[in-house]
Design an enzyme around this catalytic site. Structure first.
Site, PDB file in Angstrom:
ATOM      1  N   GLU A  54      32.727  53.562  41.597  1.00  0.00           N
ATOM      2  CA  GLU A  54      34.135  53.222  41.403  1.00  0.00           C
ATOM      3  C   GLU A  54      34.982  54.494  41.496  1.00  0.00           C
ATOM      4  O   GLU A  54      34.644  55.528  40.939  1.00  0.00           O
ATOM      5  CB  GLU A  54      34.320  52.583  40.019  1.00  0.00           C
ATOM      6  CG  GLU A  54      35.741  52.224  39.660  1.00  0.00           C
ATOM      7  CD  GLU A  54      35.870  51.735  38.228  1.00  0.00           C
ATOM      8  OE1 GLU A  54      36.861  51.052  37.919  1.00  0.00           O
ATOM      9  OE2 GLU A  54      34.967  52.038  37.405  1.00  0.00           O
ATOM     10  N   LYS A 105      38.654  43.595  42.339  1.00  0.00           N
ATOM     11  CA  LYS A 105      38.115  43.250  41.023  1.00  0.00           C
ATOM     12  C   LYS A 105      38.863  42.076  40.419  1.00  0.00           C
ATOM     13  O   LYS A 105      40.095  42.061  40.364  1.00  0.00           O
ATOM     14  CB  LYS A 105      38.199  44.471  40.100  1.00  0.00           C
ATOM     15  CG  LYS A 105      37.520  44.275  38.754  1.00  0.00           C
ATOM     16  CD  LYS A 105      37.553  45.542  37.919  1.00  0.00           C
ATOM     17  CE  LYS A 105      36.824  45.345  36.599  1.00  0.00           C
ATOM     18  NZ  LYS A 105      36.861  46.573  35.767  1.00  0.00           N
ATOM     19  N   CYS A 139      32.445  48.144  37.181  1.00  0.00           N
ATOM     20  CA  CYS A 139      32.539  48.678  35.824  1.00  0.00           C
ATOM     21  C   CYS A 139      32.219  47.621  34.768  1.00  0.00           C
ATOM     22  O   CYS A 139      31.118  47.092  34.713  1.00  0.00           O
ATOM     23  CB  CYS A 139      33.917  49.306  35.615  1.00  0.00           C
ATOM     24  SG  CYS A 139      34.021  50.356  34.141  1.00  0.00           S
TER      25      CYS A 139
END
Length: 536
Positions: free
Chosen positions: A277, A340, A395
């Site tokens: 990321e 995301k 994440c």
């Protein structure tokens, strides 16, 4: 049991839960922690149960979330800890109501734990399911059960083991307490006999050991994966860098170095390369500088001659920023993207911003990201003609049940967790994070590429074992074979049903308790005596 004793027991239970998680890795203490709250709430009033649950929550979450203060400061850390502790406080109230008759009820108590964890996973602002009981069990003999009942069910089993331990302990204490006065009591007034104390202890032991028999298959077509951990330059932080493009340069250089090692025969050629990321701190889709950024990425892609999957923030040519993953193919360029879906509250969007800016100056340094709408499934064609179907969880998405479940349902045969742990300093957040990926690997029978910009990173096989594990704040290029698997485990179907079924069990138990309350009161007035219990 006196109030100070109950509160002390709950505080010690919170400490036990904190120590059960990675960083200390004393996973059996998760059973001790849940048992402590069960004992602290048996045979007492609802408000005492609430205080006990709050004490457990504060001593559990406050030290566990110290990493939240790395850049944000003291006030947000304390606020986060207190808000999280309200859920065990509510659990304490429910446990006290369920056990107000003076007997430990391990099964309905475990259901109440499952409901509490689900509530914390989805509320408020989308929830924050960090530090769920199941994620403490990455090295436990209980872990095999997660492939059958999911993370939700694994947490319930942890609480059930704790409840059985509490039942055994309660019977021992209550038997000794009752024995002192039984000889002076007329036979007609003797209490109902308690069951044997050893029986729930044997049940708890069996429950912990039996899951080792659950198979964890690892066979599958191998794919060679390289994952690049670039670290951050000395003096940099996650959000403040000396010059934009510095991080991208580190990843392109490190990937080019890998290509040179492959050409020289020092390392095998990867089928797929993964960056974490935020690996590019330049927007490859920017209408002005995007072409130059893409050219820099493609230099590394062509050098290594393999698809490269990487993370970065992009506005996609518009105004709203997204946390994204991009895949680049040799000879072709950008192939696919993922935005995301499950954004982290207070990290990727800021609820209550006008209020919270008074707690920390970092509040206004955090931009509100926009959420994607499609699950993170990404087919990536390989040089040998195969296609690997990636399941992406950026994440904290790896701890969100629907995020992982949706990509598995979408056909993912390899899970990828690109993350940036530089936000959180040198605490235990990074080891707790990779432990969650290990639990997910066993839950869904998938290999996982867990790659952080600063560590801890690793290549995880479907049995939950970590290979090529890295240390914090080091540069490393992980390289190894991972099996691709497409079959599904029972957890995919069982896990989503655990919270609603647990909620139904708790509601029915509470309603039955309300109906029985008056009857017990009348029976007590007629001269009968309830079962032996701990003194208040």
């Amino acid at each position: 049991m006196l109030l100070p004793v109950r509160l002390l027991l709950s505080v010690l239970g919170g400490v036990a839960l904190w120590l059960a998680f990675p960083g200390f890795d004393l996973w059996p203490l998760a059973f001790v922690g849940t048992a402590a709250l069960t004992l602290a709430t048996v045979g007492t009033r609802w408000w005492v149960g609430g205080l006990a649950g709050l004490g457990l929550g504060l001593t559990w979450f406050t030290p566990m979330f110290t990493w939240a203060s790395t850049y944000a400061g003291l006030a947000p850390w304390i606020a986060m800890s207190v808000a999280s502790a309200l859920y065990p406080a509510a659990l304490g109230v429910v446990l006290a109501l369920l056990q107000r008759g003076g007997r430990v009820r391990p099964f309905v108590g475990a259901a109440a734990w499952a409901v509490m964890e689900q509530a914390r996973a989805v509320t408020p602002f989308g929830g924050f399911p960090w530090a769920r009981l199941g994620f403490s069990q990455a090295d436990s003999t209980l872990l095999g059960a997660v492939s059958v009942v999911g993370v939700e069910g694994l947490g319930l089993l942890v609480a059930l083991v704790g409840g059985l331990l509490a039942l055994g302990a309660h019977r021992l204490i209550a038997r000794r307490t009752a024995a002192a006065g039984e000889a002076h009591r007329p036979p007609a007034r003797a209490g109902r006999p308690l069951g044997p104390a050893w029986l729930p202890l044997v049940g708890a032991t069996a429950l912990v050991l039996v899951p080792v028999l659950v198979p964890r298959p690892t066979a599958g077509e191998p794919v060679t994966v390289a994952a690049v951990q670039g670290d951050i330059p000395e003096g940099f932080t996650r959000t403040l860098t000396a010059e934009r493009g510095t991080m991208l340069q580190r990843y392109t250089e490190q990937t080019t170095d890998l290509a040179q090692d492959v050409e020289a025969g020092r390392r095998p050629a990867p089928d797929l390369v993964v960056w974490p990321e935020g690996a590019t701190d330049l927007d490859p889709l920017h209408p002005e500088g995007g072409e130059g950024t893409t050219a820099r990425i493609m230099d590394a892609v062509e050098a290594v001659d393999a698809p490269v999957v990487l993370g970065g923030i992009s506005r996609q040519g518009g105004e709203d920023p997204y946390n994204m993953v991009f895949s680049y193919l040799p000879g072709e360029g950008l192939d696919r993207t993922y935005s995301k879906v499950y954004l982290a509250p207070f990290g990727e969007f800021m609820p209550l911003r006008p209020l919270l800016r008074h707690l920390s100056p970092w509040v206004d340094r955090i931009s509100d990201l926009s959420a994607g709408t499609e699950p993170g499934t990404m087919p990536v064609p390989l040089a040998d003609g195969r296609t690997v179907d990636l399941g992406l969880g950026i994440c904290f998405e790896v701890v969100v049940d629907p995020a992982v479940r949706d990509v598995v349902r979408g056909g993912a045969d390899l899970l990828v967790v690109p993350t940036s742990n530089a936000w959180f300093g040198e605490g235990h957040q990074s080891v707790q994070h990779i432990a969650a990926s290990r639990v997910r690997a066993v839950e869904h029978g998938r290999s996982v590429v867990h790659i952080s910009n600063v560590g801890v990173s690793g290549l995880i096989t479907p049995d939950g074992r970590v290979h090529e594990r890295t240390d914090l704040y080091t540069r490393a290029t992980l390289l190894g074979e991972l099996p691709l698997r497409s079959g599904t485990t029972p957890a995919l179907h069982v896990g989503p049903w655990v919270p609603p079924v647990a909620a139904a069990v708790v509601v029915v138990a509470l309603l039955l308790g309300l109906r029985r309350g008056p009857a017990r009161t009348r029976a007590a007035g007629a001269g009968s005596r309830p079962a032996a219990r701990l003194p208040r």
